[in-house]
Design a protein around this motif. Structure first.
Motif, PDB file in Angstrom:
ATOM      1  N   GLU A   1       0.800  -1.219   0.000  1.00 54.82           N
ATOM      2  CA  GLU A   1       0.000   0.000   0.000  1.00 54.82           C
ATOM      3  C   GLU A   1       0.838   1.276   0.000  1.00 54.82           C
ATOM      4  O   GLU A   1       0.661   2.165  -0.826  1.00 54.82           O
ATOM      5  N   PHE A   2       1.819   1.327   0.923  1.00 54.79           N
ATOM      6  CA  PHE A   2       2.531   2.602   1.060  1.00 54.79           C
ATOM      7  C   PHE A   2       3.521   2.823  -0.064  1.00 54.79           C
ATOM      8  O   PHE A   2       3.740   3.956  -0.474  1.00 54.79           O
ATOM      9  N   VAL A   3       4.081   1.738  -0.566  1.00 55.76           N
ATOM     10  CA  VAL A   3       4.961   1.882  -1.733  1.00 55.76           C
ATOM     11  C   VAL A   3       4.156   2.449  -2.893  1.00 55.76           C
ATOM     12  O   VAL A   3       4.548   3.424  -3.539  1.00 55.76           O
ATOM     13  N   TYR A   4       3.018   1.824  -3.134  1.00 56.71           N
ATOM     14  CA  TYR A   4       2.165   2.271  -4.231  1.00 56.71           C
ATOM     15  C   TYR A   4       1.757   3.729  -4.026  1.00 56.71           C
ATOM     16  O   TYR A   4       1.784   4.540  -4.944  1.00 56.71           O
ATOM     17  N   LEU A   5       1.379   4.049  -2.781  1.00 53.55           N
ATOM     18  CA  LEU A   5       0.896   5.400  -2.498  1.00 53.55           C
ATOM     19  C   LEU A   5       2.002   6.418  -2.763  1.00 53.55           C
ATOM     20  O   LEU A   5       1.773   7.453  -3.398  1.00 53.55           O
ATOM     21  N   ALA A   6       3.194   6.087  -2.293  1.00 54.55           N
ATOM     22  CA  ALA A   6       4.311   7.020  -2.484  1.00 54.55           C
ATOM     23  C   ALA A   6       4.594   7.214  -3.969  1.00 54.55           C
ATOM     24  O   ALA A   6       4.818   8.339  -4.442  1.00 54.55           O
ATOM     25  N   MET A   7       4.554   6.098  -4.705  1.00 52.55           N
ATOM     26  CA  MET A   7       4.847   6.202  -6.134  1.00 52.55           C
ATOM     27  C   MET A   7       3.761   6.983  -6.864  1.00 52.55           C
ATOM     28  O   MET A   7       4.034   7.766  -7.770  1.00 52.55           O
ATOM     29  N   LEU A   8       2.527   6.757  -6.450  1.00 51.79           N
ATOM     30  CA  LEU A   8       1.414   7.477  -7.072  1.00 51.79           C
ATOM     31  C   LEU A   8       1.546   8.969  -6.803  1.00 51.79           C
ATOM     32  O   LEU A   8       1.331   9.801  -7.678  1.00 51.79           O
ATOM     33  N   PHE A   9       1.944   9.267  -5.580  1.00 53.43           N
ATOM     34  CA  PHE A   9       2.129  10.662  -5.194  1.00 53.43           C
ATOM     35  C   PHE A   9       3.184  11.314  -6.077  1.00 53.43           C
ATOM     36  O   PHE A   9       2.993  12.394  -6.635  1.00 53.43           O
ATOM     37  N   LEU A  10       4.281  10.602  -6.228  1.00 49.34           N
ATOM     38  CA  LEU A  10       5.381  11.109  -7.036  1.00 49.34           C
ATOM     39  C   LEU A  10       4.925  11.334  -8.479  1.00 49.34           C
ATOM     40  O   LEU A  10       5.184  12.373  -9.086  1.00 49.34           O
TER      41      LEU A  10
END
Lengths: 783, 491
Positions: A405-414
């Motif tokens: 979840e958080f990896v995806y979220l961080a990447m999406l944010f970026l």
């Protein structure tokens, strides 16, 4: 449903002929046709939004139990709407845009052909026909990318795109075949979907998932097969807008949506999609900011957005799917519009490089408005649909509970931040900034060319403000088909025309523009701010480049060249034009085969060589030595005469061996044949051109091969000696040759008496051949 | 009268098609000698008419000597009528007819020795007719020889020195393979005292693996040579390149299909025993995979259309053999479907090459540049033919590949690991094939000719020939059952 597809194909075939003469009439007829089709599908809306679905089936390949079946549910209808509405807008746009191209009739032909294929793809309820339409979209894309075929760049891009997508299609087909092996459902999509249980339990599903994912990845330009999409921007702009952003590249997305119920419980599926999607998303967004060409920026952001779709499907679950569906819609609105606008800019100014553009807000006010609308949606600014989409993505990821979840979220944010930066780059660089183009006379584009993007921009705004009334009803049913297992375990497979199949439970989707102040809103705001930040350090980012040898394009080229060189090398080894080489290939094969047979039969051990040596007589050894010496001598000599003489020695030795083994009649036949062929050979020798082989080295490479073959053959003969031979015939001929045939030489009697008819036949064949050869010899050979 | 002679006379009707071909060949030769004008049209027309009439003779024979599930034997067990005998004769006849029709488009100087040329083709067809009904290896051998010798000579009919080279290579290679086959047959004779096809069953039962596999292997050599499958493909590109193109259209289809037919016959004989060894499957995978891979890789970099097609036909041979992997069913429908479609599309492709040769005296693919602009419709036909050869929709080539692959995946599900390797390799090869087949339409549509030369165009007659050949490729995609019904009715 079949009718609509056929109509489009039909129109596609006719348009090049009519467009030449009756431009306006053809154009309006085509638009009307599309409007009609949109209307036809729109009439299904009320029922679909109640959860019904439609199936219609036609017979096709009865012997394999394959039917041509179409299936319309929320998901198909959503894509159908996307295809037809975008299609109409793009078509209207290109009537104006393509004005300067001489053979634009053909262009409309390809474009409509593509539309028909794409419709077929999303409506197909049969895996074979789905594959057929899938490949057809690849072909039409090939033709469309190569439309400006004067440029080598276009041609290369067209071929590249075809190889990647059609190749992916083949992987997809093999995946489908594996599914067929598992479920045995006659390639019926719905029956296959109903068999999710069997798929989960089968050990073939890993291969099936990987193959199907390869298909989807290649079509939807996901890492590492993404490289064809930026190159495909060589196509005319309407094509880029329609195929390479709104529809064709979404075929892969459609496919994973469609098959999601089948695989969603399998971890591999979710990781393959999630991780590929996440990598593509970040990579695409990053590359987008580095580009100068507007179309390439858009291409990379498209790749990135497709990555988002893959990633969210990988995350799975109701919320994620709902969110991704909204984002698919939002993306179609803003990206299609932006591509068309990039076309406007190029059409009016002659360039689409940001470094050469400026001031367009004053020169092209309407286009500028549309650009700002679309860009705002892309960056996710409130109150556009892009904002709603992004909010739901964050929301869904934030609560998904997925391991990554958080990896995806961080990447999406970026990725979001990069999107924003790219948007600013386009809007500021091309429209607001003053300078480069200030003095030049640049006019606004024609009305048709502004109309389509403006409509898309306004639609983005309108649906953004009121998502719950405008798009939610269809989207929620569309999403429901993707995670369908929770709502209905059965897909209707009735083969009757348009059979409604009502579902009992309503899927839920709560779309709102304003959710109040919360974590997700904060994330959205932070995304915008970081985007601005990234914009200011864009010069730094542009310098971050991989070395050339790591770029996908380079690897692709190497691969193509490598395959080509490899094939050349292989062919030169096996097929070099020398007959001796072909014989060598044969010998290798035969030896290999026999070795295999011996190992398989365990005969290597059991052969009794010792016994053979003991029983050998001295004169047998002399003959063997003679033959061996003669053979060895063959390798030494350069003279044809000596070669012939040596062959004679070998032949006579063999005849001698026959006499030793008490077969004088065979021996005398051998002697005669040997003498005759020797004389013939020597007669021919002096008519041949001089011996050209200068070095013996060319022979030597065949030496080990010859030895191997000889050994194998001797060994084979030796093992065969131990077999029991059917002796009836031998004794028959020997006993009866004198009494019945009145001859003492059994061989002669066989030839002239017992099998006289065969001899006659053989003589006839030889005579026919001789006549033929004489006829050919009489014709004087032309060099 | 002697009973033997009565029997022979009673069964002579079985050979009526063959006898007709013999008469036809002689008639063609005579007409050529006695017709004053050396235009050759008359001879050609006679040959074509004769072959069309031959369809009728095949039909009457099939009525008089009907097929059954099991083979029926005639002429003291030297000839047999198998379930697919008439169907294959029909195929050969059609292929010969197409070849002769294509020959009508030729240049005038080709009419040198027109009579011999036609007669040899008819002789070859006669050999093929015999190939469809052998009951023992002697007849089989004779049929193969008749086909081969006619083919060796026909190869030379372009009458130039390359023709000599190609023809000689073909002859030497052929002699080599035939010798191997004869060795196998004589070993079979030695062990069983019989040369019937059914003796194969006997040999597997009577002797051990080494002997039986050696015999089967040696006999296969001769057939694989006729097939032009790997590793005996060597002669094919060299021969095709120099031989007259209409003849190549025939040579690359009919003998190939005939050899596949014989191999399936042998396969059925061996399958009846179901040998414990996987050896034959290894051998089969070696041949199919080798052919597909080598054919495609060889074709990949060719610049000349004819050579490219020669290599690609090697790859098609591999696909033709795929149905053999499935030993559970004896259905030959996938193979026959493939054979039919292969005949049509291959002839169409060679026809295209022939028209290029006739007009441009060259078969370089580059010569097609600009064709798509001048003649878009005809070029679309080219696209369809090439996509069909690749095996992608919306052409019958796709359906054909689907059928043969379906045989494969059925054998995958019945635990045959080899089949799955072949299956995957086959699919990858479709992609390679796409790359090189696409060169034709790619050049035609996307490349511009040098300013000095005019783009290549077909005249109306040529274009309609291509059109007639292309229509079935599309029709049988949408309605494959029509072709299957035809196959069904003949078998």
């Amino acid at each position: 449903m079949l009718l609509t597809i056929l109509l489009i194909f039909f129109a596609s075939l006719l348009s090049p002929f009519f467009y030449k003469r009756y431009q306006l009439a053809t154009a309006s007829l085509l638009s009307l046709l599309l409007l009609g089709i949109i209307f036809f599908y729109a009439t299904h809306l009320p029922q679909i939004t109640k959860g019904e679905s439609f199936v219609s089936s036609f017979s096709w390949i009865d012997s394999l139990g394959i039917h041509l079946t179409f299936y319309l549910d929320g998901l198909s209808l959503f894509f159908v709407m996307l295809i037809t509405v975008m299609g109409l807008l793009v078509l209207l746009y290109s009537f104006k845009y393509m004005e300067d191209y001489p053979n634009r009739g053909v262009f409309f032909c390809y474009l409509l052909f593509f539309m028909g294929a794409m419709l077929g793809l999303v409506l197909s309820a049969n895996l074979i026909s789905l594959f057929v339409f899938w490949e057809l979209t690849s072909f039409s894309s090939f033709l469309l990318i190569g439309f400006k075929n004067q440029k080598a760049e276009s041609r290369r891009a067209a071929r590249q795109a075809l190889l990647v997508t059609a190749g992916g299609g083949l992987a997809l087909m093999s995946g489908f075949i594996l599914l067929e092996i598992i479920t045995n459902s006659g390639f019926d999509l719905l029956a296959t979907l109903n068999n999710a249980e069997a798929v989960r339990e089968s050990n073939l599903h890993t291969a099936a998932i990987i193959l199907i994912a390869i298909g989807a990845i290649s079509k939807s330009a996901q890492f590492p097969l993404h490289f064809w999409l930026p190159n495909a921007m060589a196509a005319p702009t309407p094509v880029s807008a329609y195929l390479h952003s709104a529809t064709m590249v979404k075929a892969g997305v459609y496919l994973i949506f469609r098959l999601n119920p089948l695989f969603e419980d399998i971890a591999l599926w979710s990781y393959v999609l999630g991780i590929t999607g996440a990598i593509t998303m970040s990579w695409g967004a990053f590359k987008a900011l580095q580009q100068d060409d507007i179309k390439r920026i858009l291409a990379y952001t498209t790749i990135s957005a497709l990555g988002i779709f893959f990633m969210m499907t990988g995350v799975g679950g109701e919320k994620a799917i709902n969110a991704v569906m909204v984002y698919v819609l939002a993306h179609a609105f803003y990206k299609g519009g932006l591509f068309l606008l990039a076309g406007n800019i190029e059409h009016q100014t002659g360039s689409r490089k940001l470094s050469e553009l400026s001031d367009l807000v004053r020169k092209m006010p309407y286009s500028a408005t549309a650009v700002i609308f679309a860009c705002a949606s892309m960056a996710g600014v409130i109150p556009f649909i892009g904002f709603v989409g992004k909010e739901s993505l964050y929301e869904a990821l934030y609560h998904s509970g997925h391991q990554l979840e958080f990896v995806y979220l961080a990447m999406l944010f970026l990725a979001g931040a990069f999107f924003t930066a790219a948007t600013i780059k386009i809007v500021y660089g091309a429209f607001l900034e003053k300078g480069k183009l200030e003095g030049k006379a640049i006019k606004e584009a024609g009305i048709l060319m502004v109309f389509s993007p403006l409509i898309l921009g306004i639609a983005g705004l309108f649906t953004g403000i009121l998502p719950q009334f405008t798009v939610e009803p269809l989207l929620k049913w569309s999403a429901a088909a993707v995670y369908q297992t929770e709502f209905s375990t059965e897909f209707s497979t009735e083969f009757s025309t348009d059979l409604p199949n009502a579902l009992s439970i309503e899927p839920s989707m709560k779309l709102k523009l304003w959710h109040g102040f919360n974590m997700v809103l904060l994330l959205s705001l932070l995304t915008l701010l970081s985007g601005v930040g990234l914009y200011f350090i864009r010069k730094l980012i542009e310098k971050l480049n991989k070395p050339y040898w790591l770029t996908a394009d380079f690897i692709y080229d190497q691969f193509i060249n490598g395959t080509s060189n490899f094939s050349k090398a292989i062919t030169n080894v096996i097929q070099n034009g020398y007959l001796r080489n072909y014989i060598a290939v044969f010998m290798v094969t035969f030896s290999g085969m026999m070795i295999f047979v011996f190992i398989d039969g365990g005969f290597i051990v059991s052969a009794d060589v010792g016994n053979l040596l003991e029983s050998a007589q001295i004169y047998e050894l002399v003959i063997i030595a003679l033959v061996t010496l003669a053979t060895a001598f063959l390798f030494k000599t350069k003279s044809r005469l000596i070669v012939t003489a040596t062959f004679g020695i070998i032949g006579y030795s063999i005849a001698l061996a026959y006499t030793l083994f008490s077969a004088p009649d065979v021996a005398i036949t051998q002697f005669l044949a040997e003498t005759l062929s020797l004389i013939l050979l020597i007669l021919i020798l002096h008519r041949l051109p001089p011996y050209t082989l200068k070095k013996n080295i060319a022979h030597k490479k065949y030496l080990p091969l010859a030895v191997l073959f000889g050994v194998i053959m001797s060994f084979t003969t030796f093992t065969l000696l131990n077999r029991e031979v059917n002796a009836d015939l031998k004794t028959f001929f020997l006993e009866n040759s004198l009494s019945e045939g009145k001859g003492k030489n059994a061989v002669n009697v066989i030839l002239t008496d017992f099998r006289a008819l065969d001899t006659l036949g053989e003589i006839t064949v030889l005579t026919v051949t001789m006549i033929g050869i004489i006829a050919l010899l009489k014709i004087k050979s032309k060099p | 009268m002697d009973k033997t002679i009565v029997d022979i006379l009673q069964q002579a009707g079985l050979l009526i098609a063959e006898l007709w071909l013999l008469i036809l060949a002689v008639a063609v030769l005579l007409l050529d000698v006695f017709s004053k004008r050396k235009r050759g049209y008359l001879t050609n027309a006679l040959a074509i008419a004769g072959i069309i009439i031959n369809f009728y003779f095949i039909y009457t024979t099939s009525q008089k000597y009907p097929i059954a599930d099991q083979a029926t034997f005639y002429f003291f067990d030297s000839l047999a009528v198998y379930r697919y005998t008439y169907l294959f004769q029909f195929l050969f006849n059609t292929s010969a007819l197409l070849c002769l029709c294509l020959g009508m488009f030729g240049r005038d100087n080709k009419n040198v020795r027109r009579g011999e040329y036609l007669a040899l083709i008819i002789f070859m067809l006669l050999g093929l007719h015999l190939l469809a009904k052998p009951a023992n290896f002697l007849i089989l051998y004779l049929a193969i020889e008749l086909i081969s010798f006619s083919a060796y000579m026909l190869t030379y009919f372009n009458l130039n020195k390359w023709g000599t080279e190609g023809s000689l290579k073909y002859l030497l290679f052929g002699a080599f393979s035939t010798a191997c086959m004869l060795y196998g047959i004589s070993l079979l004779y030695a062990f069983t005292g019989s040369i019937d096809l059914e003796a194969l069953q006997q040999i597997v039962m009577q002797t051990d693996q080494v002997a039986s596999l050696l015999i089967v292997g040696l006999i296969l050599v001769g057939l694989v040579f006729k097939l032009a499958a790997f590793p005996f493909q060597g002669w094919a590109p060299d021969t095709y390149e120099v031989a007259p193109t209409p003849f190549v259209a025939f040579l690359s289809v009919a003998p190939k299909i005939g050899a596949v037919f014989i191999i399936t016959l042998i396969w059925q004989q061996l399958d009846a025993i179901n040998t414990s060894s996987q050896f034959l499957y290894y051998l089969l995978s070696f041949i199919t995979l080798g052919s597909i891979l080598f054919g495609n890789l060889g074709a990949l970099w060719q610049k000349k259309a004819k050579r490219l097609l020669a290599y690609s036909s090697i790859a098609h041979t591999g696909f033709l053999l795929l149905p053999l992997f499935n030993n559970s069913t004896n259905s030959m429908e996938p193979l026959l479907f493939y054979a039919f479609i292969f005949m049509i599309m291959n002839t169409a492709a060679f026809a295209w090459v022939y028209f290029m040769e006739v007009r441009l005296k060259s078969d370089k693919i580059d010569a097609l540049s600009g064709c798509g602009k001048v003649q878009p419709f005809v070029s679309v036909l080219l696209l369809v033919i090439m996509i069909s050869l690749t095996g992608l929709p919306i052409t019958a080539g796709f359906t054909a590949k689907l059928f043969v692959f379906s045989e494969l995946w059925q054998s995958i599900s019945t635990t045959n690991t080899l089949a799955s390797i072949v299956f995957i390799a086959g699919l990858i090869n479709v992609l390679i094939a796409l790359y090189y087949y696409l060169k034709f339409p790619y050049t035609a549509f996307f490349k511009n000719p040098p300013v000095t030369t005019l783009p290549f165009v077909l005249n109306v007659r040529q274009a309609s020939f291509i059109l007639v050949m292309t229509i079935p490729l599309i029709v049988f995609f949408f309605k494959p059952d029509w072709l299957l019904v035809l196959i069904e009715s003949l078998s």
